[in-house]
Design an enzyme around this catalytic site. Structure first.
Site, PDB file in Angstrom:
ATOM      1  N   TYR A  75       0.763  -1.134  -0.066  1.00 11.56           N
ATOM      2  CA  TYR A  75      -0.101   0.069   0.131  1.00 11.56           C
ATOM      3  C   TYR A  75       0.887   1.246  -0.011  1.00 11.56           C
ATOM      4  CZ  TYR A  75      -4.363  -2.405   0.312  1.00 11.56           C
ATOM      5  OH  TYR A  75      -5.410  -3.292  -0.414  1.00 11.56           O
ATOM      6  N   GLN A 110     -15.125   3.139  -7.499  1.00  8.69           N
ATOM      7  CA  GLN A 110     -14.364   2.274  -6.971  1.00  8.69           C
ATOM      8  C   GLN A 110     -13.041   2.562  -6.570  1.00  8.69           C
ATOM      9  OE1 GLN A 110     -15.695  -1.912  -9.059  1.00  8.69           O
ATOM     10  NE2 GLN A 110     -15.987  -0.200 -10.297  1.00  8.69           N
ATOM     11  N   ASP A 113      -7.886   6.207  -5.343  1.00 11.45           N
ATOM     12  CA  ASP A 113      -6.715   6.885  -5.490  1.00 11.45           C
ATOM     13  C   ASP A 113      -6.806   8.473  -5.504  1.00 11.45           C
ATOM     14  OD1 ASP A 113      -7.926   7.720  -7.674  1.00 11.45           O
ATOM     15  OD2 ASP A 113      -7.025   6.226  -9.081  1.00 11.45           O
ATOM     16  N   HIS A 128     -15.159   2.276  -2.213  1.00  6.47           N
ATOM     17  CA  HIS A 128     -13.852   1.422  -1.687  1.00  6.47           C
ATOM     18  C   HIS A 128     -13.016   2.206  -0.849  1.00  6.47           C
ATOM     19  CE1 HIS A 128     -14.957  -1.630  -4.804  1.00  6.47           C
ATOM     20  NE2 HIS A 128     -16.022  -1.584  -3.969  1.00  6.47           N
ATOM     21  N   CYS A 143      -5.999   3.472  24.553  1.00  7.82           N
ATOM     22  CA  CYS A 143      -4.605   3.620  24.436  1.00  7.82           C
ATOM     23  C   CYS A 143      -4.110   3.898  22.782  1.00  7.82           C
ATOM     24  CB  CYS A 143      -3.792   2.448  24.949  1.00  7.82           C
ATOM     25  SG  CYS A 143      -4.360   0.889  24.125  1.00  7.82           S
TER      26      CYS A 143
HETATM   27  P1  NAD Z   1     -10.186  -3.909 -12.611  1.00 15.78           P
HETATM   28  O1  NAD Z   1      -8.738  -3.833 -12.647  1.00 15.78           O
HETATM   29  O2  NAD Z   1     -10.653  -5.175 -12.380  1.00 15.78           O
HETATM   30  O3  NAD Z   1     -10.686  -3.659 -14.344  1.00 15.78           O
HETATM   31  C1  NAD Z   1     -10.060  -2.526 -14.940  1.00 15.78           C
HETATM   32  C2  NAD Z   1     -10.865  -2.292 -16.129  1.00 15.78           C
HETATM   33  O4  NAD Z   1     -10.636  -0.968 -16.779  1.00 15.78           O
HETATM   34  C3  NAD Z   1     -10.830  -3.346 -17.241  1.00 15.78           C
HETATM   35  O5  NAD Z   1     -12.231  -3.694 -17.779  1.00 15.78           O
HETATM   36  C4  NAD Z   1     -10.176  -2.821 -18.446  1.00 15.78           C
HETATM   37  O6  NAD Z   1     -10.562  -3.071 -19.542  1.00 15.78           O
HETATM   38  C5  NAD Z   1     -10.469  -1.327 -18.304  1.00 15.78           C
HETATM   39  N1  NAD Z   1      -9.347  -0.402 -18.713  1.00 15.78           N
HETATM   40  C6  NAD Z   1      -8.302  -0.389 -18.941  1.00 15.78           C
HETATM   41  N2  NAD Z   1      -7.541   0.556 -19.292  1.00 15.78           N
HETATM   42  C7  NAD Z   1      -8.658   1.332 -19.445  1.00 15.78           C
HETATM   43  C8  NAD Z   1      -8.586   3.023 -20.168  1.00 15.78           C
HETATM   44  N3  NAD Z   1      -7.613   3.459 -20.400  1.00 15.78           N
HETATM   45  N4  NAD Z   1      -9.915   3.365 -20.041  1.00 15.78           N
HETATM   46  C9  NAD Z   1     -11.182   2.622 -19.655  1.00 15.78           C
HETATM   47  N5  NAD Z   1     -11.137   1.476 -19.170  1.00 15.78           N
HETATM   48  C10 NAD Z   1      -9.740   0.971 -19.172  1.00 15.78           C
HETATM   49  O7  NAD Z   1     -10.852  -2.813 -12.093  1.00 15.78           O
HETATM   50  P2  NAD Z   1     -12.035  -2.472 -11.338  1.00 15.78           P
HETATM   51  O8  NAD Z   1     -13.287  -3.023 -12.249  1.00 15.78           O
HETATM   52  O9  NAD Z   1     -12.125  -1.112 -10.903  1.00 15.78           O
HETATM   53  O10 NAD Z   1     -12.078  -3.239  -9.959  1.00 15.78           O
HETATM   54  C11 NAD Z   1     -11.594  -3.556  -9.034  1.00 15.78           C
HETATM   55  C12 NAD Z   1     -11.301  -2.944  -7.913  1.00 15.78           C
HETATM   56  O11 NAD Z   1      -9.770  -2.304  -8.258  1.00 15.78           O
HETATM   57  C13 NAD Z   1     -11.836  -1.641  -7.263  1.00 15.78           C
HETATM   58  O12 NAD Z   1     -12.318  -2.316  -6.254  1.00 15.78           O
HETATM   59  C14 NAD Z   1     -10.811  -0.780  -7.002  1.00 15.78           C
HETATM   60  O13 NAD Z   1     -10.980  -0.338  -5.657  1.00 15.78           O
HETATM   61  C15 NAD Z   1      -9.605  -1.432  -7.162  1.00 15.78           C
HETATM   62  N6  NAD Z   1      -8.492  -0.783  -7.869  1.00 15.78           N
HETATM   63  C16 NAD Z   1      -8.354   0.845  -7.671  1.00 15.78           C
HETATM   64  C17 NAD Z   1      -7.421   1.553  -8.204  1.00 15.78           C
HETATM   65  C18 NAD Z   1      -7.374   2.836  -8.167  1.00 15.78           C
HETATM   66  O14 NAD Z   1      -7.839   3.453  -7.304  1.00 15.78           O
HETATM   67  N7  NAD Z   1      -6.904   3.446  -9.196  1.00 15.78           N
HETATM   68  C19 NAD Z   1      -6.328   0.747  -8.965  1.00 15.78           C
HETATM   69  C20 NAD Z   1      -6.542  -0.661  -9.164  1.00 15.78           C
HETATM   70  C21 NAD Z   1      -7.738  -1.300  -8.564  1.00 15.78           C
END
Ligand code: NAD
Length: 252
Positions: A75, A110, A113, A128, A143
């Site tokens: 993290y 979701q 960041d 999330h 504490c």
């Molecule tokens: P995921 O990684 O499961 O899926 C990513 C999706 O984004 C895919 O469908 C992919 O095809 C699509 N994608 C990739 N590049 C793209 C672009 N340039 N433009 C549009 N779409 C694009 O992510 P998710 O579905 O958000 O799910 C999972 C979990 O991941 C969430 O719970 C989230 O909290 C967490 N997460 C968050 C971050 C962040 O905060 N940036 C990063 C990684 C994961």
């Protein structure tokens, strides 16, 4: 045209008309909206975090208890990475739409960041949590004071041993109730829902798109690849968030 897009009539011009005619718009974003800022997604085949780690090791309470230093360091690595990136054109387009048309768009994410907020979006419903937030792993005793936590990885209370954990929602944990409720309310009331950059595999977040459709809204997906929500969509716009959203959300 992308292979998955051929199954649906997808026309950005039509979606733009829906947008202009919509009273209220809900937007659900996932990791893909931040990909063009240089933030890895979870499920990318080569660069996604789950190509390198197992979710149960890095994103569950059990994984943290088993290897707290390893999980904390991961993290911390992600926080350091985020400190060096900027919101991209997709984050900015959403924020500008909200500023130009106050009250018309509810942004649900979701992502943990903070990039939507850094781009200027307000009232973001973060399903999330927030990767920069910290809280105690176990119910804090008198504490336990975050400011007094021993600087280690993870920081801990030197009296009772309680550890500090990141303020994100891990697999198997409940989403913040009020935030989820607000998201469901916005989705039920919207005329158009945009689903941007999510694989649609994590529930209950993904269920919001289904809820919108059941409640009568049009649903448009913006994603360069197929997602588990494609069957819900009235339109699939095959492209990246930063290439599709600015034109879609530009003033008429
Ligand atoms: P995921 O990684 O499961 O899926 C990513 C999706 O984004 C895919 O469908 C992919 O095809 C699509 N994608 C990739 N590049 C793209 C672009 N340039 N433009 C549009 N779409 C694009 O992510 P998710 O579905 O958000 O799910 C999972 C979990 O991941 C969430 O719970 C989230 O909290 C967490 N997460 C968050 C971050 C962040 O905060 N940036 C990063 C990684 C994961």
């Amino acid at each position: 045209m992308c292979a998955h897009e051929q199954r649906f009539p997808a026309d950005a011009g039509e979606v733009r008309q829906w947008l202009q005619g919509a009273g209220h718009i809900a937007v659900l974003t996932g990791a893909g909206v931040s990909a063009e800022s240089g933030v890895p997604t979870f499920r990318g085949a080569q660069t996604g975090y789950w190509a390198q780690f197992r979710p149960e090791d890095m994103a569950t309470e059990e994984g943290f208890r088993a290897h707290p230093r390893r999980v904390w360091d991961w993290y911390q690595h992600r926080r350091d990475l985020l400190a060096g990136v900027q919101p991209n054109a997709a984050h900015v387009a959403l924020a500008q739409f909200q500023q130009q048309q106050p009250g018309r768009l509810t942004l649900i994410t979701q992502n943990v960041d903070g990039l939507h907020q850094r781009a200027g979006s307000t009232g973001v419903l973060c399903l999330h949590g927030d990767i920069f937030a910290e809280r105690w792993l176990d119910t804090p005793r008198n504490c336990c004071h975050i400011d007094h936590a021993v600087a280690d990885h993870p920081p801990y209370c030197d009296r009772c041993g309680n550890m500090v954990r990141p303020g994100v929602v891990w697999f198997g944990e409940a989403l913040p109730y009020a935030t989820l409720e607000a998201a469901q309310k916005a989705v039920r009331a919207c005329d158009l829902m945009l689903v941007v950059g999510t694989a649609g595999a994590v529930y209950p977040a993904a269920g919001l798109a289904r809820l919108a459709r059941e409640a009568g809204a049009r649903v448009a997906i913006i994603n360069p690849a197929a997602s588990a929500l494609d069957d819900v969509a009235h339109a699939l716009l095959c492209g990246t968030a930063a290439s599709v959203l600015p034109a879609l959300l530009a003033p008429p």
